[in-house]
Design a protein around this motif. Structure first.
Motif, short mmCIF file in Angstrom:
data_model
loop_
_atom_site.label_atom_id
_atom_site.label_comp_id
_atom_site.label_asym_id
_atom_site.label_seq_id
_atom_site.Cartn_x
_atom_site.Cartn_y
_atom_site.Cartn_z
N PRO A 1 -18.11 2.14 -12.35
CA PRO A 1 -16.91 2.91 -12.29
C PRO A 1 -17.05 3.78 -10.88
N TYR A 2 -15.90 3.98 -10.13
CA TYR A 2 -16.28 4.62 -9.04
C TYR A 2 -16.94 4.45 -7.80
N PHE A 3 -17.77 3.26 -8.03
CA PHE A 3 -18.62 2.71 -7.02
C PHE A 3 -17.82 2.16 -5.91
N TRP A 4 -16.76 1.41 -6.26
CA TRP A 4 -15.96 0.51 -5.52
C TRP A 4 -14.27 0.68 -5.81
N ASP A 5 -13.37 -0.07 -5.23
CA ASP A 5 -12.08 -0.12 -5.70
C ASP A 5 -12.04 -1.11 -6.87
N ASN A 6 -12.52 -0.46 -8.22
CA ASN A 6 -12.43 -1.28 -9.48
C ASN A 6 -11.59 -0.52 -10.52
N ALA A 7 -10.61 0.33 -10.27
CA ALA A 7 -10.05 0.85 -11.23
C ALA A 7 -9.02 -0.29 -12.02
N ASP A 8 -8.58 -1.46 -11.46
CA ASP A 8 -7.64 -2.25 -11.97
C ASP A 8 -8.56 -3.04 -12.83
N PRO A 9 -8.46 -2.92 -14.33
CA PRO A 9 -9.27 -4.01 -15.01
C PRO A 9 -9.46 -5.05 -14.94
N GLN A 10 -8.47 -5.86 -14.10
CA GLN A 10 -8.38 -7.26 -13.38
C GLN A 10 -9.53 -7.38 -12.53
N PHE A 11 -10.23 -6.52 -12.00
CA PHE A 11 -11.47 -6.47 -11.33
C PHE A 11 -12.69 -7.08 -12.12
N ASN B 1 -17.99 16.25 -18.12
CA ASN B 1 -19.15 16.04 -19.24
C ASN B 1 -19.22 14.55 -19.24
N PRO B 2 -19.74 13.84 -17.89
CA PRO B 2 -19.91 12.24 -18.07
C PRO B 2 -20.99 11.83 -19.10
N LYS B 3 -20.90 10.65 -19.37
CA LYS B 3 -21.74 10.20 -20.42
C LYS B 3 -22.68 9.15 -19.76
N ALA B 4 -22.50 8.60 -18.47
CA ALA B 4 -23.48 7.70 -17.99
C ALA B 4 -23.24 7.81 -16.35
N GLN B 5 -24.26 7.41 -15.66
CA GLN B 5 -24.63 7.70 -14.51
C GLN B 5 -25.41 6.71 -13.90
N ALA B 6 -24.96 5.82 -12.68
CA ALA B 6 -25.92 4.87 -12.27
C ALA B 6 -26.73 5.26 -10.88
N PHE B 7 -27.83 5.19 -10.74
CA PHE B 7 -28.61 5.33 -9.65
C PHE B 7 -29.46 4.20 -9.21
N ILE B 8 -29.11 3.84 -7.99
CA ILE B 8 -29.90 2.63 -7.39
C ILE B 8 -31.34 2.93 -7.05
N PHE B 9 -32.12 2.05 -7.43
CA PHE B 9 -33.63 2.29 -6.94
C PHE B 9 -34.10 1.21 -6.10
N GLY B 10 -33.60 -0.01 -5.95
CA GLY B 10 -33.98 -1.23 -5.27
C GLY B 10 -33.72 -0.94 -3.91
N GLN C 1 -15.73 8.03 -18.77
CA GLN C 1 -16.99 8.64 -19.24
C GLN C 1 -18.01 8.46 -18.06
N TRP C 2 -17.80 7.62 -17.13
CA TRP C 2 -18.91 7.38 -16.01
C TRP C 2 -18.61 8.49 -14.99
N ALA C 3 -20.03 9.09 -14.44
CA ALA C 3 -19.94 10.36 -13.64
C ALA C 3 -19.17 9.92 -12.36
N ASP C 4 -18.35 10.89 -11.84
CA ASP C 4 -17.72 10.90 -10.63
C ASP C 4 -17.74 12.42 -10.22
N VAL D 1 -14.90 -0.73 -18.76
CA VAL D 1 -13.54 -0.70 -18.67
C VAL D 1 -13.27 0.69 -19.61
N GLN D 2 -13.33 0.16 -20.88
CA GLN D 2 -12.92 1.15 -22.04
C GLN D 2 -13.56 2.21 -21.88
N HIS D 3 -14.75 2.53 -21.37
CA HIS D 3 -15.47 3.93 -21.20
C HIS D 3 -15.66 4.31 -19.68
N ARG D 4 -14.40 3.66 -18.88
CA ARG D 4 -14.70 4.15 -17.42
C ARG D 4 -14.49 5.55 -17.49
#
Length: 313
Positions: free
Chosen positions: A283-293, A205-214, A197-200, A192-195
């Motif tokens: 962040p950005y993988f889903w409809d999760n922009a609202d911190p209540q998510f 200049n993103p600082k984090a990115q997730a890659f699914i492996f499984g 900075q995640w890659a979209d 949330v706080q660093h949303r």
């Protein structure tokens, strides 16, 4: 067989190739979708029934893109340069371990279903890392020091292979804060706080990115639900990683992940050294922009422990 092939074609059609968590696999999905769209009904059944042949042809044609060199396959172990191909599941003899067959014959038995399709996609994008997992499986094949007669090294391999993800963080203070938040189950800090900075696609200049492996996780995400949780490894990379083209990113990540898996998968490892991450909270993988998510504590749970030794790089 025709029914199974038709089922696979129908199941494949349910994959949303634009899903943000499939960004690193999109070329493979679209290529097969195009081949299926251009085929007649009978040809589509043949295509699905010989999925392994399509995969081999695709890999041969795209070898330089997939592997960074003109070899139409990937290594069976971390050091060898042996050609690895796909074959029909029926070529796996009864009673022979899947991992042992791959190691001895340099062939991956493949069924015409989504589980094996996603498995093939991961072999394509992370060949060195998959080869490390295969080699470690074989090394510990006859160790049975756990209740399921498999052993804790192979337990850890299986959990990551089926349900893993990799979070790449920048090697700076922001990347460290995101990584530390993930390790501590501090979802507010890392997601949330660093949303921003995640890659979209539009993140500068993103600082984090997730890659699914499984590959089992990818299969489950065909029908996404909020409760899906990955088992994650964290890898630190220089900022240049995030600016690189995707094929370069994947080559860099495969090298780093293979090295980390070599270090991690030693006697004494357990699946608890993989960090839980509700994957649709990325962040950005889903409809999760609202911190209540992230306020749903049935999904975003409090930390259960501090690792005795964090082996993440």
């Amino acid at each position: 067989m025709a029914g199974d092939c038709g089922d696979f074609i129908s199941q494949f059609a349910t994959i949303n190739t634009d899903a943000p968590w499939l960004f690193h696999l999109a070329d493979l999905h679209r290529s097969f979708a195009d081949a299926a769209a251009q085929a007649s009904d009978d040809e589509r059944l043949t295509l699905a029934g010989a999925l392994y042949e399509w995969l081999n042809a695709y890999f041969a044609k795209n070898a330089i893109t997939l592997y960074g060199h003109a070899v139409s396959g990937c290594s069976v172990n971390h050091n060898a340069k042996q050609r690895l191909t796909f074959t029909h599941q029926n070529d796996l003899p009864h009673g022979v371990a899947y991992e042992k067959f791959i190691g001895e014959h340099q062939q991956i038995p493949t069924r015409n279903n989504l589980h094996d399709w996603f498995g093939a996609c991961i072999w394509a994008k992370f060949p060195k890392s998959k080869a490390v997992l295969n080699a470690k499986h074989i090394t510990h094949l006859h160790d049975d020091d756990s209740g399921n007669k498999r052993n804790r090294v192979r337990d850890t391999i299986t959990v990551f292979d089926e349900n893993g993800a990799v979070v790449v963080v920048a090697d700076d203070d922001v990347g460290k804060a995101i990584a530390d938040g993930l390790r501590r189950f501090d979802w507010q800090t890392c997601l949330v706080q660093h949303r921003a900075q995640w890659a979209d696609f539009s993140t500068p200049n993103p600082k984090a990115q997730a890659f699914i492996f499984g590959h089992a996780l990818l299969e489950q995400l065909v029908h996404p639900r909020k409760s899906l949780c990955s088992h994650t490894l964290i890898i630190s990379m220089p900022q240049e990683f995030f600016a690189a083209p995707l094929p370069v990113q994947l080559a860099m990540l495969d090298d780093a992940l293979a090295a980390q898996l070599q270090q991690l998968l030693q006697d004494g490892v357990t699946p608890r050294e993989l960090h839980p991450l509700p994957i649709l909270g990325v962040p950005y993988f889903w409809d999760n922009a609202d911190p209540q998510f992230y306020a749903d504590t049935s999904v975003f749970r409090a930390g259960r422990r501090q690792d005795k030794q964090d082996k993440s790089v």
